[in-house]
Write an enzyme that holds these catalytic residues in place. Structure first.
Site, PDB file in Angstrom:
ATOM      1  N   LYS A 166      35.182 -46.323 -34.717  1.00  0.00           N
ATOM      2  CA  LYS A 166      33.721 -46.310 -34.724  1.00  0.00           C
ATOM      3  C   LYS A 166      33.522 -47.799 -35.371  1.00  0.00           C
ATOM      4  CE  LYS A 166      32.477 -42.319 -33.396  1.00  0.00           C
ATOM      5  NZ  LYS A 166      33.669 -41.452 -33.650  1.00  0.00           N
TER       6      LYS A 166
HETATM    7  C1  LIG Z   1      34.154 -40.237 -32.820  1.00  0.00           C
HETATM    8  C2  LIG Z   1      35.669 -39.715 -32.933  1.00  0.00           C
HETATM    9  C3  LIG Z   1      36.339 -39.279 -31.934  1.00  0.00           C
HETATM   10  C4  LIG Z   1      35.607 -38.819 -30.586  1.00  0.00           C
HETATM   11  O1  LIG Z   1      35.374 -39.960 -29.971  1.00  0.00           O
HETATM   12  P1  LIG Z   1      34.154 -40.080 -28.668  1.00  0.00           P
HETATM   13  O2  LIG Z   1      34.044 -41.597 -28.182  1.00  0.00           O
HETATM   14  O3  LIG Z   1      33.017 -39.333 -29.208  1.00  0.00           O
HETATM   15  O4  LIG Z   1      34.791 -39.033 -27.684  1.00  0.00           O
HETATM   16  C5  LIG Z   1      37.447 -38.955 -32.417  1.00  0.00           C
HETATM   17  N1  LIG Z   1      38.158 -39.312 -33.571  1.00  0.00           N
HETATM   18  C6  LIG Z   1      37.455 -39.654 -34.559  1.00  0.00           C
HETATM   19  C7  LIG Z   1      38.164 -39.805 -35.674  1.00  0.00           C
HETATM   20  C8  LIG Z   1      36.033 -39.954 -34.350  1.00  0.00           C
HETATM   21  O5  LIG Z   1      35.312 -40.449 -35.424  1.00  0.00           O
END
Ligand SMILES: *Cc1c(COP(=O)(O)O)cnc(C)c1O
Length: 462
Positions: free
Chosen positions: A112
């Site tokens: 993120k």
């Molecule tokens: C947010 C997240 C996901 C999922 O990603 P999306 O874009 O919501 O499909 C998977 N793994 C981790 C560690 C995350 O923080």
């Protein structure tokens, strides 16, 4: 470059407006009116370039005149300066033809950060120019919240409120959200699951009086700026394995469908992606959707990969919009059905398109634990449970084409599961070593729109 809503009932916006708005006023999500493509020569030139150089080439066509070339390049450099790895998104080899894309070298140890750090820079540049003040409200299954807080903490013209499901995030995730001392940061522990948090957030955006009154801005993965930033590492990793001259496949641990949709955009831009595999945990609505052609909501069962404990996968709407040949009226009707009845069926033509574009698989809790154990033996890599869901599924799709699995978080964010699987306690990196000693600041809130709106108004009035 103009942006249009997936429900075709909201005005077209510029990149800057789409980014600052988040959700469209018709409840839809913004997508570019036209998806730009890169030439084979442009992609070939990325070989050996820095992550920032590649990021500039990939994202520049989407930005329009929101920033000048130099300004945009400066924002990219600032966004990734705090990462703890010179390559930003390094590749590791797991097996002869299976690679791991490590996306956890940013300040909060999950992928993120790639989008949030850049959005933080872009928001700040835009707000400095306009002199506006905004209220960011985000819902998180754990990692978006800490990444958003890290990107916006201490900014003059921003308040940031993060709703997370009480008791359903890991302790490291919670502490990352509750320990920042800046007064513009507000961590809210809500009763319910992530889908409840996301639903109340959407209701907030659909209350136009409130939305305009507090200058509400969204940084959830429905924000186009986030999807865009994530397109970059599909290019950087594919190019280092020989693209555009050689195709690659990707497996993406999926929750809200933001990351995998970024992969789809990379493919539409011309990157030769063979298989694009959706990996889900036991909350497998997306896998079931592809198998059956119907999206049917079930309850969320908490798992060891909490950031993927989702049933309403917001960005799937963007894929549906493409699958229906960009017919926003059909998308709006299907999303209404999902909200009202908890399900909708996808037309034959649209499901054929989705199955041509995406493959899918699910990893049970036992399989995820087993993969964490096994991977430490196979390659010496300590996987977080989300990345392990990806590796489990990716191993089923091995072929002559190199497979890249996205490692979405650092194992130290989920120490309990990792320790149970391997006997090893993954240490936090030095910049976070004292996380457990810092004092926490959090407000427990009910799943109630009016109560939340009152709280937000009171806090920003101070
Ligand atoms: C947010 C997240 C996901 C999922 O990603 P999306 O874009 O919501 O499909 C998977 N793994 C981790 C560690 C995350 O923080």
């Amino acid at each position: 470059m103009k942006y249009v809503s997936t429900r075709s009932g909201a005005p077209e916006l510029s990149f800057e407006q789409a980014m600052m708005t988040g959700l469209a006023r018709d409840g839809g999500l913004y997508v570019p009116a036209v998806i730009p493509t890169l030439s084979v020569d442009q992609m070939a030139a990325m070989a050996g370039q820095s992550y920032e150089d590649i990021a500039y080439t990939v994202m520049r066509p989407f930005i329009g005149d929101t920033f000048t070339d130099d300004e945009f390049r400066g924002l990219i450099d600032a966004a990734y300066a705090e990462f703890n790895h010179a390559a930003r998104a390094p590749l590791k080899q797991l097996d002869s033809n299976h690679f791991l894309l490590e996306l956890f070298h940013g300040p909060t140890l999950a992928f993120k950060d790639f989008a949030m750090q850049l959005i933080g820079q872009m928001f700040q540049a835009s707000l400095t120019r306009s002199g506006k003040r905004i209220t960011i409200v985000g819902a998180t299954s754990g990692d978006t919240g800490s990444a958003a807080i890290e990107a916006f903490r201490g900014l003059e013209n921003v308040d940031v409120f993060i709703l997370f499901p009480h008791g359903r995030v890991s302790e490291v995730q919670r502490r990352q959200m509750t320990t920042p001392v800046e007064t513009n940061v507000h961590a809210l522990a809500m009763d319910g699951d992530f889908d409840d948090c996301q639903a109340v957030l959407k209701d907030m955006f659909n209350d136009f009086d409130f939305r305009d009154g507090v200058n509400l801005a969204g940084v959830n993965s429905i924000n186009w700026g986030r999807v865009l930033a994530q397109v970059v590492y599909f290019f950087s990793s594919a190019v280092s394995l020989g693209a555009p001259h050689r195709p690659v496949s990707f497996t993406v641990p999926t929750g809200n469908f933001g990351d995998i949709f970024a992969g789809y955009i990379a493919k539409r831009m011309g990157l030769p992606i063979d298989q694009l595999v959706i990996a889900t945990n036991q909350n497998d609505i997306l896998h079931r959707t592809l198998q059956t052609g119907a999206q049917v909501k079930e309850g969320v069962t908490p798992s060891i990969s909490p950031s993927m404990d989702i049933q309403v996968s917001s960005n799937f709407e963007r894929a549906l919009f493409e699958a229906y040949g960009r017919d926003g009226d059909v998308v709006a009707a299907q999303m209404d059905a999902l909200k009202d009845n908890g399900s909708f069926s996808i037309s034959q033509g649209a499901i054929d398109m989705l199955r041509d574009t995406f493959a899918s698989g699910r990893s049970s809790e036992a399989e995820t634990y087993a993969t964490i154990t096994y991977e430490l033996v196979r390659s010496g890599e300590l996987l977080c449970p989300h990345s392990a869901v990806g590796v489990t599924v990716a191993d089923r799709f091995q072929s002559a084409t190199p497979m890249i699995t996205l490692a979405t978080a650092h194992p130290a964010k989920f120490p309990a599961a990792v320790e149970k699987a391997t006997g090893q306690h993954p240490p936090l990196p030095p910049h976070m070593a004292d996380l457990y000693e810092r004092s926490e600041r959090v407000t427990r809130v009910p799943n109630d729109l009016a109560a939340l709106q009152t709280l937000i108004k009171e806090r920003i009035a101070k």
